[in-house]
Design a protein around this motif. Structure first.
Motif, PDB file in Angstrom:
ATOM      1  N   ARG A  36      -1.726  -2.147 -11.690  1.00 24.49           N
ATOM      2  CA  ARG A  36      -3.399  -2.290 -12.067  1.00 24.49           C
ATOM      3  C   ARG A  36      -3.582  -2.983 -13.167  1.00 24.49           C
ATOM      4  NH1 ARG A  36      -2.260   3.849 -11.366  1.00 24.49           N
ATOM      5  NH2 ARG A  36      -2.992   4.401  -9.189  1.00 24.49           N
ATOM      6  N   ALA A  37      -2.859  -3.248 -13.938  1.00 25.49           N
ATOM      7  CA  ALA A  37      -2.988  -4.070 -15.174  1.00 25.49           C
ATOM      8  C   ALA A  37      -2.997  -5.590 -14.913  1.00 25.49           C
ATOM      9  CB  ALA A  37      -2.014  -3.896 -16.165  1.00 25.49           C
ATOM     10  N   ALA A  38      -2.433  -5.866 -13.647  1.00 19.55           N
ATOM     11  CA  ALA A  38      -2.423  -6.996 -12.964  1.00 19.55           C
ATOM     12  C   ALA A  38      -3.599  -7.356 -12.360  1.00 19.55           C
ATOM     13  CB  ALA A  38      -1.332  -7.383 -12.445  1.00 19.55           C
ATOM     14  N   GLY A  39      -4.471  -6.744 -12.248  1.00 20.04           N
ATOM     15  CA  GLY A  39      -5.683  -6.639 -11.517  1.00 20.04           C
ATOM     16  C   GLY A  39      -6.137  -6.086 -10.189  1.00 20.04           C
ATOM     17  N   LEU A  40      -5.180  -5.438  -9.598  1.00 20.54           N
ATOM     18  CA  LEU A  40      -5.116  -4.897  -8.429  1.00 20.54           C
ATOM     19  C   LEU A  40      -5.928  -3.609  -8.603  1.00 20.54           C
ATOM     20  CD1 LEU A  40      -4.345  -6.640  -5.714  1.00 20.54           C
ATOM     21  CD2 LEU A  40      -2.900  -7.236  -8.130  1.00 20.54           C
ATOM     22  N   THR A  41      -6.664  -3.009  -7.561  1.00 16.76           N
ATOM     23  CA  THR A  41      -7.542  -1.633  -7.962  1.00 16.76           C
ATOM     24  C   THR A  41      -7.090  -0.638  -6.964  1.00 16.76           C
ATOM     25  OG1 THR A  41      -9.446  -2.443  -6.634  1.00 16.76           O
ATOM     26  CG2 THR A  41      -9.512  -2.983  -8.765  1.00 16.76           C
ATOM     27  N   ASN A  42      -6.618  -0.888  -5.853  1.00 16.92           N
ATOM     28  CA  ASN A  42      -6.231  -0.086  -4.758  1.00 16.92           C
ATOM     29  C   ASN A  42      -4.640   0.001  -4.770  1.00 16.92           C
ATOM     30  OD1 ASN A  42      -6.371   1.938  -2.505  1.00 16.92           O
ATOM     31  ND2 ASN A  42      -7.308   0.491  -1.101  1.00 16.92           N
ATOM     32  N   VAL A  43      -4.170   0.834  -5.741  1.00 15.95           N
ATOM     33  CA  VAL A  43      -2.504   0.817  -5.713  1.00 15.95           C
ATOM     34  C   VAL A  43      -2.206   2.274  -5.554  1.00 15.95           C
ATOM     35  CG1 VAL A  43      -0.824   0.329  -7.387  1.00 15.95           C
ATOM     36  CG2 VAL A  43      -2.833  -0.879  -7.386  1.00 15.95           C
ATOM     37  N   ILE A  44      -0.985   2.325  -4.806  1.00 17.32           N
ATOM     38  CA  ILE A  44      -0.517   3.424  -4.200  1.00 17.32           C
ATOM     39  C   ILE A  44       1.021   3.506  -4.460  1.00 17.32           C
ATOM     40  CG2 ILE A  44      -0.227   5.093  -2.042  1.00 17.32           C
ATOM     41  CD1 ILE A  44      -2.857   2.353  -1.719  1.00 17.32           C
ATOM     42  N   GLY A  45       1.208   4.489  -5.238  1.00 17.47           N
ATOM     43  CA  GLY A  45       2.839   4.706  -5.728  1.00 17.47           C
ATOM     44  C   GLY A  45       3.511   5.450  -4.697  1.00 17.47           C
ATOM     45  N   VAL A  46       4.627   5.278  -4.176  1.00 18.88           N
ATOM     46  CA  VAL A  46       5.394   5.822  -3.136  1.00 18.88           C
ATOM     47  C   VAL A  46       6.596   6.208  -3.618  1.00 18.88           C
ATOM     48  CG1 VAL A  46       5.917   5.714  -0.585  1.00 18.88           C
ATOM     49  CG2 VAL A  46       4.198   4.375  -1.506  1.00 18.88           C
ATOM     50  N   ALA A  47       6.874   7.379  -3.612  1.00 16.31           N
ATOM     51  CA  ALA A  47       8.413   7.916  -4.000  1.00 16.31           C
ATOM     52  C   ALA A  47       9.411   7.538  -3.095  1.00 16.31           C
ATOM     53  CB  ALA A  47       8.331   9.712  -4.282  1.00 16.31           C
ATOM     54  N   VAL A  48      10.541   7.596  -3.445  1.00 12.19           N
ATOM     55  CA  VAL A  48      11.888   7.130  -2.474  1.00 12.19           C
ATOM     56  C   VAL A  48      11.723   8.235  -1.386  1.00 12.19           C
ATOM     57  CG1 VAL A  48      14.261   6.853  -2.534  1.00 12.19           C
ATOM     58  CG2 VAL A  48      12.889   5.615  -4.065  1.00 12.19           C
ATOM     59  N   HIS A  49      11.885   7.718  -0.093  1.00  9.80           N
ATOM     60  CA  HIS A  49      12.242   8.818   0.940  1.00  9.80           C
ATOM     61  C   HIS A  49      10.797   9.389   1.359  1.00  9.80           C
ATOM     62  CE1 HIS A  49      16.314   8.393   1.261  1.00  9.80           C
ATOM     63  NE2 HIS A  49      16.601   8.917   0.079  1.00  9.80           N
ATOM     64  N   SER A  50       9.791   8.958   0.718  1.00 16.09           N
ATOM     65  CA  SER A  50       8.326   9.254   1.151  1.00 16.09           C
ATOM     66  C   SER A  50       7.824   8.273   2.410  1.00 16.09           C
ATOM     67  CB  SER A  50       7.412   9.442   0.154  1.00 16.09           C
ATOM     68  OG  SER A  50       7.863  10.379  -0.814  1.00 16.09           O
ATOM     69  N   THR A  51       7.235   9.002   3.207  1.00 14.32           N
ATOM     70  CA  THR A  51       6.398   8.208   4.578  1.00 14.32           C
ATOM     71  C   THR A  51       5.051   8.439   4.530  1.00 14.32           C
ATOM     72  OG1 THR A  51       8.509   8.639   5.892  1.00 14.32           O
ATOM     73  CG2 THR A  51       6.616   8.074   6.984  1.00 14.32           C
ATOM     74  N   PHE A  52       4.527   7.116   4.797  1.00 13.33           N
ATOM     75  CA  PHE A  52       2.913   7.330   4.928  1.00 13.33           C
ATOM     76  C   PHE A  52       2.461   6.538   6.418  1.00 13.33           C
ATOM     77  CE2 PHE A  52       3.813   3.709   2.268  1.00 13.33           C
ATOM     78  CZ  PHE A  52       3.159   2.636   2.941  1.00 13.33           C
ATOM     79  N   GLU A  53       1.478   6.914   7.001  1.00 15.60           N
ATOM     80  CA  GLU A  53       0.911   6.356   8.025  1.00 15.60           C
ATOM     81  C   GLU A  53      -0.234   5.358   7.638  1.00 15.60           C
ATOM     82  OE1 GLU A  53      -0.445   9.260  10.752  1.00 15.60           O
ATOM     83  OE2 GLU A  53       1.835  10.041  11.194  1.00 15.60           O
ATOM     84  N   LEU A  54      -0.130   3.965   8.292  1.00 17.44           N
ATOM     85  CA  LEU A  54      -1.230   2.911   8.123  1.00 17.44           C
ATOM     86  C   LEU A  54      -1.820   3.032   9.631  1.00 17.44           C
ATOM     87  CD1 LEU A  54       0.924   0.105   7.056  1.00 17.44           C
ATOM     88  CD2 LEU A  54      -0.948   1.400   5.721  1.00 17.44           C
ATOM     89  N   SER A  55      -1.476   3.848  10.432  1.00 22.71           N
ATOM     90  CA  SER A  55      -2.378   4.080  11.561  1.00 22.71           C
ATOM     91  C   SER A  55      -1.613   5.217  12.637  1.00 22.71           C
ATOM     92  CB  SER A  55      -2.591   2.913  12.617  1.00 22.71           C
ATOM     93  OG  SER A  55      -1.378   2.525  13.152  1.00 22.71           O
TER      94      SER A  55
END
Length: 246
Positions: free
Chosen positions: A87-106
């Motif tokens: 975020r400090a580098a200018g990106l606003t939509n930042v999602i942190g992901v824990a190791v072994h965590s899964t998320f869906e993009l679709s």
């Protein structure tokens, strides 16, 4: 599923209607001698629905180029603990992901953060992408480690493994030289891909930087990959801009 090679360690994955870009950069710092291959604006490679960043070294994370190509609000996934720095580098939509965590993009595309070992001791993850019945893993600039077998058991076999191959040895100011590689050598990459059950090894992280004595790439990479590879493992040394279909 298509895999397109970006400069250095970057790849772009197209699966269904989803485009995922991992570790895109548009420059190599002059402190490391500049780039030995053509560099392109990230937008030249097409749209992205999400970015995955393995770690924040400047040869894997290029915030200015990302913002120029996609805007500051592009969804960008990083290892948990790195959100504030991104975020400090200018990106606003930042999602942190824990190791072994899964998320869906679709409904059909899933991403999992897996453990990785960084050559300089910084936070890093590998990204495992599933879509269209295919499985791809991108391991940033990982060292050899003992997670390969658990990856294979719990997530494999993989259709493609994108692994660093240049076995770079660094001599950075303020650090005691060791002569030890900070990422996989060609032989280690073949061994890792074999353990993973990968059908195809896509070599990354080679050919772009060579700046002795600070950054020393291992020699004869293509020949050593060919010599070490098993018959059942396809080594696909695609060039920047080229694609393969899984």
């Amino acid at each position: 599923m298509n895999i397109q090679k970006l400069p250095w360690a970057g790849i772009r994955i197209e699966t269904g209607d989803i485009a995922i870009v991992i570790d895109p950069i548009a420059r190599i710092l002059e402190e490391f001698g500049g780039a030995r291959e053509p560099m392109y604006p990230i937008s030249n490679f097409g749209k992205a629905d999400a970015l995955l960043i393995t770690h924040l070294h400047e040869d894997h994370f290029d915030p200015a180029a990302i913002i120029e190509a996609y805007g500051a609000a592009i969804p960008i996934y990083v290892a948990a603990g790195l959100e504030d720095a991104v975020r400090a580098a200018g990106l606003t939509n930042v999602i942190g992901v824990a190791v072994h965590s899964t998320f869906e993009l679709s409904r059909d595309v899933k991403v999992t953060a897996l453990p990785s070992v960084d050559g300089l001791g910084d936070i890093q993850v590998a990204w495992f992408v599933e879509g269209a019945g295919r499985k791809v893993i991108h391991c940033g600039d990982t060292l050899w480690h003992g997670y390969w077998w658990s990856f294979a058991q719990n997530y494999g076999p993989f259709d493609a493994a994108c692994l660093p191959v240049n076995g770079a040895v660094l001599e950075l100011p303020g650090m005691i030289p060791t002569g030890q590689p900070i990422c996989l050598t060609p032989e280690q990459a073949i061994a890792a891909a074999t353990v993973l059950g990968a059908k195809t090894l896509v070599p990354i992280h080679y050919g772009t930087m060579q700046y002795p004595p600070i950054y020393n790439e291992t020699p004869n990479i293509a020949a050593r990959l060919a010599a070490a590879s098993e018959v059942q493992l396809n080594v696909s040394m695609i060039k920047t801009m080229e694609k393969i279909t899984l």
